[in-house]
Design an enzyme around this catalytic site. Structure first.
Site, PDB file in Angstrom:
ATOM      1  N   HIS A   1      -2.840  -3.431  -3.726  1.00  0.00           N
ATOM      2  CA  HIS A   1      -3.716  -2.861  -3.236  1.00  0.00           C
ATOM      3  C   HIS A   1      -4.580  -2.961  -4.432  1.00  0.00           C
ATOM      4  O   HIS A   1      -5.848  -3.634  -4.174  1.00  0.00           O
ATOM      5  CB  HIS A   1      -3.939  -1.209  -2.129  1.00  0.00           C
ATOM      6  CG  HIS A   1      -5.146  -1.280  -1.486  1.00  0.00           C
ATOM      7  ND1 HIS A   1      -5.235  -0.375  -1.185  1.00  0.00           N
ATOM      8  CD2 HIS A   1      -6.258  -2.555  -1.388  1.00  0.00           C
ATOM      9  CE1 HIS A   1      -6.579  -0.349  -0.642  1.00  0.00           C
ATOM     10  NE2 HIS A   1      -7.365  -1.338  -0.981  1.00  0.00           N
TER      11      HIS A   1
ATOM     12  N   CYS B   1      -3.923   2.392  -5.054  1.00  0.00           N
ATOM     13  CA  CYS B   1      -3.166   2.424  -4.183  1.00  0.00           C
ATOM     14  C   CYS B   1      -2.436   1.272  -4.879  1.00  0.00           C
ATOM     15  O   CYS B   1      -2.540   0.066  -5.146  1.00  0.00           O
ATOM     16  CB  CYS B   1      -3.422   2.371  -2.496  1.00  0.00           C
ATOM     17  SG  CYS B   1      -3.059   1.280  -1.485  1.00  0.00           S
TER      18      CYS B   1
ATOM     19  N   LYS C   1      -8.918   1.719  -6.772  1.00  0.00           N
ATOM     20  CA  LYS C   1      -7.982   2.024  -5.669  1.00  0.00           C
ATOM     21  C   LYS C   1      -6.704   2.065  -6.605  1.00  0.00           C
ATOM     22  O   LYS C   1      -6.427   1.242  -7.151  1.00  0.00           O
ATOM     23  CB  LYS C   1      -7.135   1.413  -4.591  1.00  0.00           C
ATOM     24  CG  LYS C   1      -8.076   0.642  -3.705  1.00  0.00           C
ATOM     25  CD  LYS C   1      -8.763   2.047  -2.448  1.00  0.00           C
ATOM     26  CE  LYS C   1     -10.210   1.422  -1.607  1.00  0.00           C
ATOM     27  NZ  LYS C   1      -9.726   2.535  -0.390  1.00  0.00           N
TER      28      LYS C   1
ATOM     29  N   HIS D   1       1.061  -0.931   0.114  1.00  0.00           N
ATOM     30  CA  HIS D   1      -0.058  -0.214   0.010  1.00  0.00           C
ATOM     31  C   HIS D   1       0.943   1.641   0.132  1.00  0.00           C
ATOM     32  O   HIS D   1       1.937   1.077   0.318  1.00  0.00           O
ATOM     33  CB  HIS D   1      -1.018   0.100   1.194  1.00  0.00           C
ATOM     34  CG  HIS D   1      -2.057  -0.667   1.170  1.00  0.00           C
ATOM     35  ND1 HIS D   1      -2.759  -0.908   1.228  1.00  0.00           N
ATOM     36  CD2 HIS D   1      -1.747  -1.902   1.698  1.00  0.00           C
ATOM     37  CE1 HIS D   1      -3.588  -1.929   1.230  1.00  0.00           C
ATOM     38  NE2 HIS D   1      -2.909  -2.669   1.887  1.00  0.00           N
TER      39      HIS D   1
ATOM     40  N   TYR E   1      -1.503  -1.786   9.633  1.00  0.00           N
ATOM     41  CA  TYR E   1      -0.565  -2.420   8.460  1.00  0.00           C
ATOM     42  C   TYR E   1       0.180  -2.662   9.893  1.00  0.00           C
ATOM     43  O   TYR E   1       0.433  -2.490  10.719  1.00  0.00           O
ATOM     44  CB  TYR E   1       0.094  -1.184   7.818  1.00  0.00           C
ATOM     45  CG  TYR E   1      -0.409  -0.325   7.159  1.00  0.00           C
ATOM     46  CD1 TYR E   1      -0.725  -1.288   5.984  1.00  0.00           C
ATOM     47  CD2 TYR E   1      -1.173   1.087   7.103  1.00  0.00           C
ATOM     48  CE1 TYR E   1      -2.349   0.420   5.121  1.00  0.00           C
ATOM     49  CE2 TYR E   1      -1.810   1.771   6.501  1.00  0.00           C
ATOM     50  CZ  TYR E   1      -2.321   1.430   5.328  1.00  0.00           C
ATOM     51  OH  TYR E   1      -2.986   2.165   4.447  1.00  0.00           O
TER      52      TYR E   1
END
Ligand SMILES: [Zn+2]
Length: 138
Positions: free
Chosen positions: A116, A125, A123, A10, A39
């Site tokens: 991700h 990300c 996303k 991420h 995380y």
């Protein structure tokens, strides 16, 4: 230990040059009512590998995939305008990410390294193609 099938990369969605660290992410996630940083690892721009949630504990970083994954996050992911997705990884972050992913891959040899975005195309990300970048390094 739980079964790990995914190592998910991420970005923190902060602008390039952000000096945030694990403690800031931890404070932010707690402010949302989580018990701690979602995380398992956070990598600030100086390339430190900071340990967040213990690997044995389910993280909170990727809807529907937390149970069987490890979440790794680098600080950054947005251009200096603060909204355009961008690969802002510093050289130190790239080195640290590679080192950490290599270590995690040895620990969980069957786990796939993905971004991700690969699990949720909505996303941007982590703002670079983690699956192909780290594929060759296995
Ligand atoms: Zn993400």
């Amino acid at each position: 230990m739980r079964t790990i099938t995914l190592i998910i990369v991420h970005c923190s969605a902060n602008k390039a040059g952000s000096t945030l660290r694990l403690t800031d992410i931890d404070r932010y996630h707690r402010s949302m009512g989580w018990k701690e940083c979602g995380y398992h690892y956070v990598i600030p721009t100086d390339g430190t590998i900071e340990a967040g949630r213990p690997e044995a504990v389910v993280g909170a970083h990727c809807r529907n995939h937390n149970r069987h994954s490890i979440g790794v996050c680098y600080i950054g992911g947005l251009a200096t305008d603060g909204k355009t997705p961008a690969d802002t990884r510093t050289e130190k972050q790239k080195i640290a990410l590679k080192k950490l992913l290599c270590k995690l891959h040895k620990r969980y040899p069957k786990a796939l390294i993905v971004g991700h975005h690969d699990l949720n195309p909505m996303k941007a990300c982590p703002c670079f193609d983690a699956a192909s970048e780290y594929h060759a390094k296995r």
